[in-house]
Write a protein that holds these residues in place. Structure first.
Motif, mmCIF file in Angstrom:
data_model
loop_
_atom_site.group_PDB
_atom_site.id
_atom_site.type_symbol
_atom_site.label_atom_id
_atom_site.label_comp_id
_atom_site.label_asym_id
_atom_site.label_seq_id
_atom_site.Cartn_x
_atom_site.Cartn_y
_atom_site.Cartn_z
ATOM 1 N N SER A 37 5.632 25.385 29.643
ATOM 2 C CA SER A 37 6.687 26.146 30.317
ATOM 3 C C SER A 37 6.126 26.975 31.474
ATOM 4 N N PHE A 38 4.824 27.260 31.468
ATOM 5 C CA PHE A 38 4.222 27.959 32.607
ATOM 6 C C PHE A 38 4.265 27.092 33.865
ATOM 7 N N LEU A 39 4.198 25.773 33.679
ATOM 8 C CA LEU A 39 4.210 24.862 34.816
ATOM 9 C C LEU A 39 5.626 24.495 35.262
ATOM 10 N N PHE A 40 6.517 24.322 34.302
ATOM 11 C CA PHE A 40 7.823 23.763 34.624
ATOM 12 C C PHE A 40 8.975 24.747 34.446
ATOM 13 N N GLU A 41 8.725 25.921 33.947
ATOM 14 C CA GLU A 41 9.725 26.965 33.717
ATOM 15 C C GLU A 41 10.907 26.448 32.913
ATOM 16 N N PRO A 42 11.666 27.219 32.176
ATOM 17 C CA PRO A 42 11.410 28.642 31.991
ATOM 18 C C PRO A 42 10.245 28.891 31.040
ATOM 19 N N VAL A 43 9.596 30.044 31.183
ATOM 20 C CA VAL A 43 8.564 30.448 30.227
ATOM 21 C C VAL A 43 9.281 30.682 28.905
ATOM 22 N N LEU A 85 13.699 33.346 25.223
ATOM 23 C CA LEU A 85 13.194 33.852 23.946
ATOM 24 C C LEU A 85 14.069 33.239 22.862
ATOM 25 N N HIS A 86 13.541 32.213 22.193
ATOM 26 C CA HIS A 86 14.312 31.500 21.175
ATOM 27 C C HIS A 86 13.889 31.987 19.804
ATOM 28 N N GLY A 87 14.767 32.675 19.141
ATOM 29 C CA GLY A 87 14.528 33.081 17.759
ATOM 30 C C GLY A 87 13.520 34.193 17.608
ATOM 31 N N ALA A 110 15.697 50.104 10.566
ATOM 32 C CA ALA A 110 16.435 48.863 10.338
ATOM 33 C C ALA A 110 15.592 47.968 9.438
ATOM 34 N N ALA A 111 16.238 47.426 8.409
ATOM 35 C CA ALA A 111 15.522 46.517 7.521
ATOM 36 C C ALA A 111 15.139 45.241 8.259
ATOM 37 N N SER A 112 16.076 44.726 9.091
ATOM 38 C CA SER A 112 15.758 43.521 9.854
ATOM 39 C C SER A 112 16.593 43.455 11.120
ATOM 40 N N VAL A 113 15.990 42.872 12.151
ATOM 41 C CA VAL A 113 16.657 42.604 13.420
ATOM 42 C C VAL A 113 16.364 41.145 13.751
ATOM 43 N N GLU A 114 17.408 40.349 13.943
ATOM 44 C CA GLU A 114 17.218 38.927 14.221
ATOM 45 C C GLU A 114 18.096 38.525 15.392
ATOM 46 N N GLY A 115 17.675 37.514 16.111
ATOM 47 C CA GLY A 115 18.500 37.037 17.198
ATOM 48 C C GLY A 115 17.775 36.113 18.136
ATOM 49 N N ALA A 116 18.358 35.961 19.323
ATOM 50 C CA ALA A 116 17.773 35.142 20.380
ATOM 51 C C ALA A 116 18.214 35.711 21.718
ATOM 52 N N MET A 117 17.383 35.515 22.737
ATOM 53 C CA MET A 117 17.705 35.974 24.084
ATOM 54 C C MET A 117 17.203 34.932 25.076
ATOM 55 N N PRO A 118 18.010 33.890 25.300
ATOM 56 C CA PRO A 118 17.550 32.823 26.192
ATOM 57 C C PRO A 118 17.370 33.261 27.643
ATOM 58 N N ASP A 119 18.022 34.369 28.037
ATOM 59 C CA ASP A 119 17.718 35.031 29.300
ATOM 60 C C ASP A 119 18.181 36.481 29.181
#
Length: 186
Positions: A37-43, A85-87, A110-119
């Protein structure tokens, strides 16, 4: 396979003037980084895991000390690059905000924080067992607590509004939050 796993153990970040109280302490963190992903993006980061992080936020009348400029700079840099940012999963989170002049303290856990942020603009977040204790002497005397069993924030499509849902209690009174808004993260 182009993934590279990066692990961090026992990370502590301290201010030179306050060596007895770290600004950031993490027992363990790990993530997989897609090297191509450093070469072809996204990181791209996969399977980000953080265990038992503790963050201390020094706050003055003019706002956050130390953290404010760093966070603003980080968000600005992230907006300039194509990344994903996947998972992610955080367990045992503790955040403490201390007022540098007044006798005021907020502790959030917080006992737990879960998610994803693809951008930067698209975030899905689920927080379980969120608790907060607030104590302030000035300008108003406040001493209380809030407990939220589960908080969900979803925004997975640029055309959809942000949805926030939470259920819990303030002291012994029930609390239920439902909100929808435009994309606050853009």
């Amino acid at each position: 396979m182009t993934d590279c796993m990066i692990e961090v153990r026992g990370l502590k970040l301290r201010q030179p003037e306050y060596t007895d109280s770290p600004l950031l302490e993490i027992d363990y963190a790990a993530f997989n980084l897609d090297l191509l992903s450093f070469l072809f993006e996204p990181v791209t980061l996969h399977d980000v895991v953080v265990e038992s992080p503790m963050v201390v936020l020094p706050v003055a009348d003019e706002g956050l000390l130390y953290w404010g400029p760093a966070i603003a700079d980080l968000i600005e840099r992230l907006r300039r690059f194509d990344w994903a940012l996947h998972g992610f999963s955080i367990s045992g989170l503790e955040v403490e905000a201390l007022h540098t002049v007044r006798d005021a303290r907020v502790v959030m856990t917080a006992a737990s924080v879960e998610g994803a942020m693809p951008d930067v603009a698209d975030l899905t977040l689920r927080i379980r067992e969120l608790g907060g204790d607030l104590k302030a002497a000035l300008p108003l005397p406040i001493d209380g607590s809030v407990a939220i069993d589960e908080l969900r924030l979803e925004h997975v499509d640029a055309e959809l509004p942000v949805t926030l849902e939470a259920d819990g209690r303030i002291g012994s009174r029930p609390l239920s939050l439902r909100a929808r808004s435009g994309n606050l993260l853009k």
